[in-house]
Design an enzyme around this catalytic site. Structure first.
Site, short mmCIF file in Angstrom:
data_model
loop_
_atom_site.label_atom_id
_atom_site.label_comp_id
_atom_site.label_asym_id
_atom_site.label_seq_id
_atom_site.Cartn_x
_atom_site.Cartn_y
_atom_site.Cartn_z
N LYS B 78 37.88 38.49 35.85
CA LYS B 78 38.26 39.53 36.81
C LYS B 78 37.28 39.49 37.98
CE LYS B 78 39.35 44.50 37.04
NZ LYS B 78 39.33 45.80 36.33
N SER B 158 43.74 48.36 36.47
CA SER B 158 43.38 47.52 37.58
C SER B 158 43.21 46.04 37.22
CB SER B 158 42.07 48.01 38.18
OG SER B 158 41.01 47.83 37.24
N SER B 182 42.07 50.52 32.49
CA SER B 182 42.33 49.31 33.27
C SER B 182 42.38 48.02 32.49
CB SER B 182 41.28 49.17 34.38
OG SER B 182 41.59 50.03 35.44
#
Lengths: 491, 490
Positions: B78, B158, B182
């Site tokens: 990420k 997210s 997330s």
């Protein structure tokens, strides 16, 4: 809320057009923790390095960087708290104080608003060596220093040096317990002395390692508290006094001409000795304090705190009491000797094995006198405490007279060397051999028969003979012996 | 060769160890898949050179019979994790071309265990979002589509890039971060396993901060065992993060197959929400039955303060974010838009550098911390937070873990919810409680809804009891036999 019960001494009142006023003063002292590393990063804190050479990723607030508390700094805060006779809070916490400025990379300063590590305390403060007042301590908390913005290198830009950014500060907040610039100066001196005794801060005001913000208001003696102004960045004892005098007068003038004091932050200008508005209450930041989520609360065990207390050095108040009680010194002399850690250590080294009072007089009058005159710090004294110890010893055992001792001190100051050897090699030993003294006296009497005859009627003239003998002996004759012999011969 | 991308992380690691294929081969297969899947916008930065270099190093180690627990396995990271020498922008324009000269602790641990880095994954800007529509670099498109429709679906957020990449076989597994859901929500939306460990289990050092007291790293993977394997690598005490926990890392992998005999599973009644689709309710009951069949005792529990969790979260998280994001001021790194003076430079940099949702949360956070509002909002939210933690503590007297749906709905279409922030925030309703209380939570894919989109079940465990989460998650996985894959259209 603060209250201020003590009314200033009348001598400290300021007279205005509408009567007398007193000044109410509180101080916030920022003392840089004597730590090699910063409060939340491992960067060095050394003064005077190349700009931005002591900046870690944490100090520069790079993305994803986290603060880690430096335990050494916590210990120094606790030590200082004990020096302030203050409560040590077993639970404390760090908060973020949010504002934007280029020398504040994180966009917040990590400080302690809600739960400071040290709570209320009280210290005794000497004022001009005469009075003693008590000054309450509101709190001591740990916080990060900001970096340095340099505005005068370039007309169009500001340069930022982050070396200082993140350095640990102890903010010591007093209660509004001072009533004159002398009291405020005494307070700063006392705090400086304490942190130097404790070695928690080097107290160097020139380097900015100890700085003060001064809160000032005025009121009619004993009346209602007025609106205060905070004067920032007053960086020497002299400036503190100047700023207070100026600011008090300014406030009185405003009130007496029908105006109102605005609560504001003002900046002291060392060149003009004046203060000017930095920001008004309306412009005051909303710092949006909240607990720093990157740090755990600081939970101290009582054992840990006790162990720090047990390891404290003797502090100035205790030392002074001991000098008075054990050494028989006057409170004033003891106060002078303990005012500074180095001075007291120096004195104790001189006094070791000697008469304490004699040593105190010698150190205060001869050593400190000379150092003051030459503007030299005790640490840099050309004559060591050991050398002075020898000199005082020689005075005590009558090897030399006080007068010769001063001479020996001068020689040591200028040329260095071991006082015992100097006395030996230069033949400065006191003459206590009565035979030798008697010979000298006889010679002088023989040379001045008329004078000698007068002494019986005018005993005071004996002093003239004493002087003659001392001169003849090069100051080495034991004055007591001279006196005795002269008396027996002439009176 | 392309079959290699279909492997689970565990299968790949054992295939590599047994020299069935090389790390270079499986890495190349993924890099090729990534190239073909750029339309999903899952990767922000592809790092093929680094990938091959790491793969070759792994192959050399494997040849010598050496290597760590992830040796040679290509994964995605990420974009919130700082990777030394690789552009890291947290899905934001304000970081510009920022390339950190340092490595996050979590990624350092993964590399140490032999993982191979394929690239940086797209995400909602600064991890703020539930659909990946808040990325400054365009939304990620889910590999999943509704049956009979080719409308673009969100992968959740997210960690949407992470979820889409794993679901589309663009990496064997990916790191995510979870502040309010997330990891778990995008995992649920894409038919994957997402694990948020106990707060403090993974170091936050080197992860771009959103809300420090809530942020936790974790894996998004194809199987529960993969999640256990990867979390084992990511976890552990780090002296550079004061909030990381000084605890040994248990053997998460063996926990996945632990028997559930006699285990008590709590069903919190407050998670039964008005207007929740019947499919979700049915799935929850189904999950309860699966666990009963596995030998669990099912108990009803109450978490009375649940309804205050979301509002409290949307005070605490923005408050911390407003402060954490103050450092993006254009002074030292990242983008800067010069103004006439300092303040206008700040204003322009931050107004243009941050996207709408980030600006909204900075405004909310600034507001709730302001003088006069602090007590009413921030302090009260902290009190709610304490109450929620207490609710869980009481529940643990009755049960060992909780079973809930992961999300109140399946994934939605791009643009369907994005104009209503409050509706968007509701996505986190079942997940934020674990963040507020610092507890571990795992989402396991359990079924497809009537439109053919995945749905997940969540297991919340006691603090530091990830093992029970993995055990229950493993049982759910075995019972659900969820093996649906997105049909390739990209």
């Amino acid at each position: 809320m603060f209250t201020a019960t003590r009314i200033a001494d009348k001598k400290d009142w300021i007279s205005g057009a509408t009567g007398d006023w007193e000044i109410i003063i509180g101080l916030e002292i920022h003392a840089q923790v004597a730590s090699k590393a910063k409060l939340f990063s491992g960067s060095s804190t050394e003064f005077g390095s190349e700009p931005n050479s002591q900046v870690s990723l944490v100090d520069a607030a790079m993305p994803g960087m986290l603060p880690v508390l430096n335990e050494f700094c916590v210990e120094q805060a606790i030590r200082t708290g004990f020096g302030l006779n203050a409560e040590i809070n077993l639970f404390s916490r760090f908060d973020r104080k949010n504002y934007f400025y280029p020398d504040l990379p994180q966009g917040y300063q990590i400080s302690q608003l809600y739960h400071p590590i040290v709570g209320e305390g009280e210290i005794e403060v000497d004022v001009d060596g005469a009075d003693t007042i008590k000054v309450g301590i509101e709190r001591l908390h740990l916080e990060q220093d900001a970096g340095k913005s340099i505005h005068d290198l370039d007309p169009n830009s500001t340069y930022v040096d982050l070396n200082r950014c993140g350095v640990a500060l102890m903010e010591i907040v007093s209660k509004p317990d001072m009533r004159s610039s002398a009291e405020a100066a005494g307070y700063v001196k006392k705090i400086r002395s304490l942190v130097r005794y404790l070695e928690t801060c080097d107290g160097d005001m020139e380097k900015g390692n100890l700085r003060a913000d001064v809160n000032i208001s005025v009121r009619k003696p004993g009346g209602e508290l007025g609106t205060r102004c905070e004067i920032k960045n007053v960086n020497s004892m002299r400036f503190i006094a100047q700023a207070i005098e100026y600011e008090a007068r300014r406030q009185i003038d405003i009130i007496e001409s029908g105006g109102k004091i605005d609560q504001e932050t003002r900046l002291f200008n060392a060149d003009t000795g004046k203060t000017r508005t930095m920001r008004s209450k309306e412009d005051a930041h909303d710092y949006r304090y909240f607990p720093c989520p990157d740090l755990l609360p600081v939970k101290l065990s009582q054992e840990y705190v006790n162990s720090i207390k047990a390891a404290l050095p003797e502090l100035p108040d205790a030392k002074r009491a001991r000098f008075v009680a054990e050494y028989g010194l006057s409170a004033y002399d003891a106060g002078v000797l303990v005012s500074d850690r180095e001075k007291s250590a120096y004195y104790e080294a001189v006094a070791k094995g000697n008469d304490k009072k004699l040593a105190a007089n010698w150190v205060i009058n001869e050593v400190f006198g000379k150092l003051n005159k030459e503007n030299i710090e005790i640490e840099n004294s050309p004559v060591s405490a050991k050398a002075n110890n020898s000199i005082v010893k020689m005075i005590t055992d009558k090897t030399i007279s006080g007068k010769i001792a001063k001479q020996v001190f001068e020689i040591c100051w200028n040329e260095g060397g071991d006082p015992v050897k100097i006395v030996d090699e230069r033949g400065l030993k006191q003459v206590t051999d009565t035979g030798a003294i008697e010979a000298m006296i006889d010679e002088i009497i023989a040379a001045n028969p008329e004078q000698a005859a007068k002494v019986k009627d005018k005993p005071k003239t004996l002093g003239w003979f004493v002087g003659q003998v001392m001169q003849k002996s090069g100051g080495k004759a034991n004055p007591q012996a001279v006196n005795q012999l002269l008396r027996s011969k002439l009176l | 060769m392309s079959d290699l991308t279909k492997l689970s992380l565990s299968e790949a690691v054992s295939g590599l160890r047994n020299k069935e294929f090389s790390s270079r081969e499986i890495t190349q297969a993924h890099l090729e898949a990534m190239e073909q899947a750029r339309g999903l916008n899952a990767y922000l930065t592809e790092t093929p050179d680094k990938a091959y270099e790491m793969a070759d190093a792994s192959d050399a180690k494997i040849a010598k019979g050496e290597g760590g627990i992830l040796e040679g396995a290509p994964i995605g990271i990420k974009d919130l994790f700082c990777v030394d020498g690789v552009k890291t922008c947290a899905g934001s324009k304000i970081l510009g071309e920022f390339t950190p000269p340092y490595e996050s602790t979590v990624t350092a641990k993964l590399w140490k265990d032999g993982a191979v880095m394929l690239g940086k994954l797209n995400m909602d800007e600064f991890a703020m979002g539930s659909s990946n529509e808040n990325s400054a670099y365009g939304n990620v498109i889910s590999p999943w589509q509704r049956a009979g429709s080719n409308a673009a679906i969100v992968p959740g957020g997210s960690s949407g890039g992470s979820a889409a990449a794993v679901a589309a076989d663009l990496c064997l597994a990916a790191t995510g971060t979870d502040t309010g859901g997330s990891i778990r929500q995008p995992a649920a939306f894409t038919g994957l396993v997402g694990m948020k460990p106990t707060y403090g289990r993974c170091s936050r050092y080197g992860i771009v901060a959103f809300a420090s007291s809530l942020d936790q790293a974790g894996p998004i993977t194809k199987t529960v065992e993969d999640a256990a394997l990867m979390l084992g690598s990511m976890s552990g005490f780090d002296e550079k993060d004061s909030t990381s926990l000084s605890r040994d890392v248990p053997d998460f992998v063996s926990a996945c197959t632990k028997s559930l005999k006699g285990m008590r599973i709590g069903i919190p009644k407050e998670y039964r929400m008005d207007g929740m689709p019947e499919e979700i309710e049915k799935l929850w009951q189904q999950g309860t039955q699966w666990l009963r069949d596995a030998g669990c005792e099912i108990v009803d529990v109450s978490l009375p303060h649940t309804k205050y969790a979301l509002p409290a979260y949307y005070i605490v998280a923005p408050a911390e974010a407003s402060s954490n994001l103050a450092r993006y001021d254009g002074m030292r790194y990242g983008a800067r838009i010069d103004g006439d003076d300092l303040n206008s430079t700040y204003e322009r940099t931050r107004a243009q550098g941050f996207g709408e949702e980030v600006r909204r949360r900075i405004m909310i956070g600034t507001y709730v911390l302001s003088a006069g509002f602090y007590d009413a909002y921030y302090i009260r939210a902290q009190k709610v937070r304490a109450k929620i933690a207490e609710d869980f503590k009481k529940a643990w007297e009755k049960c060992d873990a909780l079973l809930t749906p992961t999300t109140p709905s399946a994934a939605f279409g791009i643009g369907e919810v994005s104009d209503d922030p409050v509706q968007m925030y509701l996505n986190d309703v079942f997940t934020v409680t674990a963040n507020l209380a610092g507890l571990p939570g795992i989402s396991v894919p359990a079924a497809l809804d009537s439109q053919g989109l995945p749905l997940g079940l969540q297991v919340i465990g006691k603090a530091l009891d990830e093992e029970t989460c993995f055990a229950v998650g493993g049982a759910l996985e075995r019972a659900a036999r969820f093996n649906a894959k997105a049909t390739r259209w990209w």
